[in-house]
Design an enzyme around this catalytic site. Structure first.
Site, short mmCIF file in Angstrom:
data_model
loop_
_atom_site.label_atom_id
_atom_site.label_comp_id
_atom_site.label_asym_id
_atom_site.label_seq_id
_atom_site.Cartn_x
_atom_site.Cartn_y
_atom_site.Cartn_z
N GLY A 1 8.64 -7.86 -14.66
CA GLY A 1 8.01 -7.23 -13.49
C GLY A 1 7.96 -8.22 -12.34
N ASP A 2 7.53 -7.74 -11.18
CA ASP A 2 7.44 -8.58 -9.97
C ASP A 2 8.78 -9.20 -9.58
OD1 ASP A 2 4.61 -8.22 -9.94
OD2 ASP A 2 4.50 -9.69 -11.56
N HIS B 1 3.58 -3.47 -5.43
CA HIS B 1 4.77 -3.75 -4.66
C HIS B 1 4.31 -4.29 -3.32
CE1 HIS B 1 7.67 -2.00 -7.16
NE2 HIS B 1 7.50 -0.75 -6.84
N GLY C 1 -4.02 -10.94 -7.68
CA GLY C 1 -4.14 -12.26 -7.08
C GLY C 1 -4.05 -13.40 -8.09
N PRO D 1 -2.62 -16.31 -10.41
CA PRO D 1 -1.40 -17.14 -10.38
C PRO D 1 -0.47 -16.69 -11.51
CG PRO D 1 -3.36 -18.50 -10.75
CD PRO D 1 -3.81 -17.09 -10.74
P1 GDP Z 1 7.64 -6.06 -7.13
O1 GDP Z 1 6.44 -5.52 -7.79
O2 GDP Z 1 8.81 -6.08 -8.08
O3 GDP Z 1 7.97 -5.39 -5.83
O4 GDP Z 1 7.37 -7.56 -6.80
P2 GDP Z 1 6.29 -8.26 -5.88
O5 GDP Z 1 5.40 -7.35 -5.18
O6 GDP Z 1 5.76 -9.39 -6.64
O7 GDP Z 1 7.27 -8.75 -4.73
C1 GDP Z 1 7.74 -9.94 -4.66
C2 GDP Z 1 7.18 -10.73 -3.47
O8 GDP Z 1 8.23 -11.51 -3.00
C3 GDP Z 1 6.70 -9.96 -2.27
O9 GDP Z 1 5.70 -10.72 -1.60
C4 GDP Z 1 7.94 -9.85 -1.39
O10 GDP Z 1 7.67 -9.71 -0.01
C5 GDP Z 1 8.58 -11.17 -1.67
N1 GDP Z 1 10.03 -11.14 -1.67
C6 GDP Z 1 10.85 -10.14 -2.10
N2 GDP Z 1 12.13 -10.53 -2.02
C7 GDP Z 1 12.12 -11.80 -1.51
C8 GDP Z 1 13.14 -12.76 -1.23
O11 GDP Z 1 14.32 -12.54 -1.39
N3 GDP Z 1 12.72 -13.98 -0.75
C9 GDP Z 1 11.43 -14.28 -0.57
N4 GDP Z 1 11.12 -15.50 -0.11
N5 GDP Z 1 10.44 -13.41 -0.84
C10 GDP Z 1 10.78 -12.19 -1.30
#
Ligand code: GDP
Length: 425
Positions: free
Chosen positions: A11-12, A40, A302, A304
């Protein structure tokens, strides 16, 4: 075109950001499993939005968003999310959002039970998000909870809930010694947070059926990743739902539909929230630097996140389980600070090297990572927009991953902004 967009790992992986980007090409975006237990984050010209339940297509005016039968909905949470989106200037009406009458309602006592059980477990806790997801899915399969369609039958709702709550209090009161759940309080909660959504509730199976007949394109948006799947993930440290692309047509409400493609979202390194086996985990300064560079703190909680290098074994397994047609590799820019990139190329189990992802929890706990280091690109790539802009070492890393997971990489994301990506083919 029917496309699923799914996570290949824990995930994430950055799914929200890719759905926001790709949803432009689709008429409808559907959430088909899970609840508000993951988040997301999407950054676009309208601002920064964290969404737990809303399909990411909600940020585009012309996209229709569907919450399918496979999901569980905490109505209080959905109300809050809708309010925050409206504050950010996003319009949300029954034209943009359709909620399946078959979707399950996550009630306040599901959250309560999630917390009571985590507290009872103490040090042995699972790292639940305490959002009631496992308890409500358990009740769904016990056939003892209510669905969104029940909000349209207010007259019979109270009677139905009375029987369910009588049964539930055997656990809450007699099991955990907590004060009993009150029927009046639950009805008041439903009045406040459920009633306003009644106009959004409909038979989404009919809606999506006609959308297919009209040739509309549909994007199925998953939450979490392959390794959190209830059947094929790191059980029992999984989610309570099916996170795989194969479930998309069922969880969306159109079980007869066939997907045209499955897009796997994969991060250029690894991260994992909560307890459970995470074989490629890095520790100490190496982990801290990566966590900081990637901003790896949970969107929903939030917390880590635990981090590691790219895990070839887990990613290859996840890609296969998701039936990926191709991959969108995210957060490659995060690795800019590294002179050498750590990659977990195999696991060591019982003194032997293996490339297979174990299904058994004892084996998952016993496996150790085999790490190798690949040359880093060691420069800022966040402005790269074409394949030829990427430094050689970055392209070599991409090609290495493609070969290792046996699947082509189509998109490479180099930043959180909507346009910060490269198309390879
Ligand atoms: P999700 O649940 O799969 O959408 O994952 P998250 O919410 O944890 O999203 C990943 C985080 O990384 C978010 O804060 C995005 O804005 C950020 N993010 C996504 N793609 C990229 C990338 O290619 N580079 C960077 N630096 N940040 C990214």
């Amino acid at each position: 075109m029917l496309t699923s967009i799914v996570g290949t790992n824990w995930g994430d992986e950055g799914k929200g950001r890719m759905v926001d980007l790709l949803s432009e090409n689709y008429d409808v975006v559907v959430r088909y499993q899970g609840g508000n237990n993951a988040g997301h984050t999407v950054i676009n010209e309208k601002g920064k939005f964290v969404m737990n339940l809303m399909p990411s297509g909600i940020l585009r005016d012309e996209t229709v968003n569907v919450l399918g039968p496979g999901i569980v909905i905490d109505l209080e949470h959905l109300s809050g999310e809708a309010a925050r989106l409206r504050e950010g200037g996003i319009e949300i009406g029954p034209r943009h959002l359709k909620i399946s009458d078959r979707a399950t309602v996550c009630l306040p006592y599901h959250k309560l039970l999630d917390g009571l059980e985590e507290d009872r477990l103490g040090d042995k806790k699972f790292g639940s998000t305490r959002r009631g997801i496992s308890p409500v899915y358990a009740d769904k399969y016990m056939k003892k909870t209510i669905r969104m369609g029940d909000l349209l039958h207010w007259d019979s709702l109270r009677d139905r809930l009375a029987g369910i709550i009588e049964w539930k209090n055997l656990t809450v009161e007699k099991g955990y010694g907590h004060e009993p759940v009150s029927l009046d309080e639950i009805m008041a909660w439903l009045e406040t947070f459920g009633r306003p959504f009644a106009p959004y509730v409909c038979n989404t199976t009919e809606y999506l059926g006609s959308a297919i007949r009209e040739g509309k394109s549909i994007l199925f948006e998953a939450q979490l990743g392959a390794l959190r799947d209830i059947d094929f993930g790191i059980y029992p440290y999984t989610s309570a739902s099916t996170t795989l692309a194969a479930y998309a047509p069922i969880g969306a409400g159109i079980p007869y539909a066939r997907l045209d493609e499955s897009i796997g979202i994969m991060k250029a390194y690894s991260s994992c929230v909560g307890e459970g086996p995470f074989i490629c985990e890095l520790f100490g300064d190496e982990a801290e630097e990566l966590r900081k560079a990637g901003g790896e703190y949970g969107a929903a909680t939030g917390r880590p996140r635990r981090v590691g290098g790219f895990d070839v074994v887990a990613s290859r397994y996840g890609t296969l389980m998701q039936g990926c047609s191709y991959i969108a590799l995210t957060k490659l820019d995060v690795l800019s600070y590294l002179k050498e990139i750590p990659v977990c190329t195999a696991y060591e189990l019982d003194g032997r090297k293996t490339g297979y992802f174990p299904s058994d929890i004892d084996e998952l706990n016993a496996a150790r990572p085999v790490y190798e280091y690949l040359p880093g690109f060691h420069c800022d790539i966040s402005d790269c927009r074409r394949p030829e802009d990427l430094p050689r070492a970055a392209m070599d890393y991409i090609r290495y991953i493609e070969k290792a997971i046996n699947c082509p990489i189509r998109y490479v994301s180099v930043g959180p902004e909507r346009d910060a990506y490269i198309t390879l083919f």
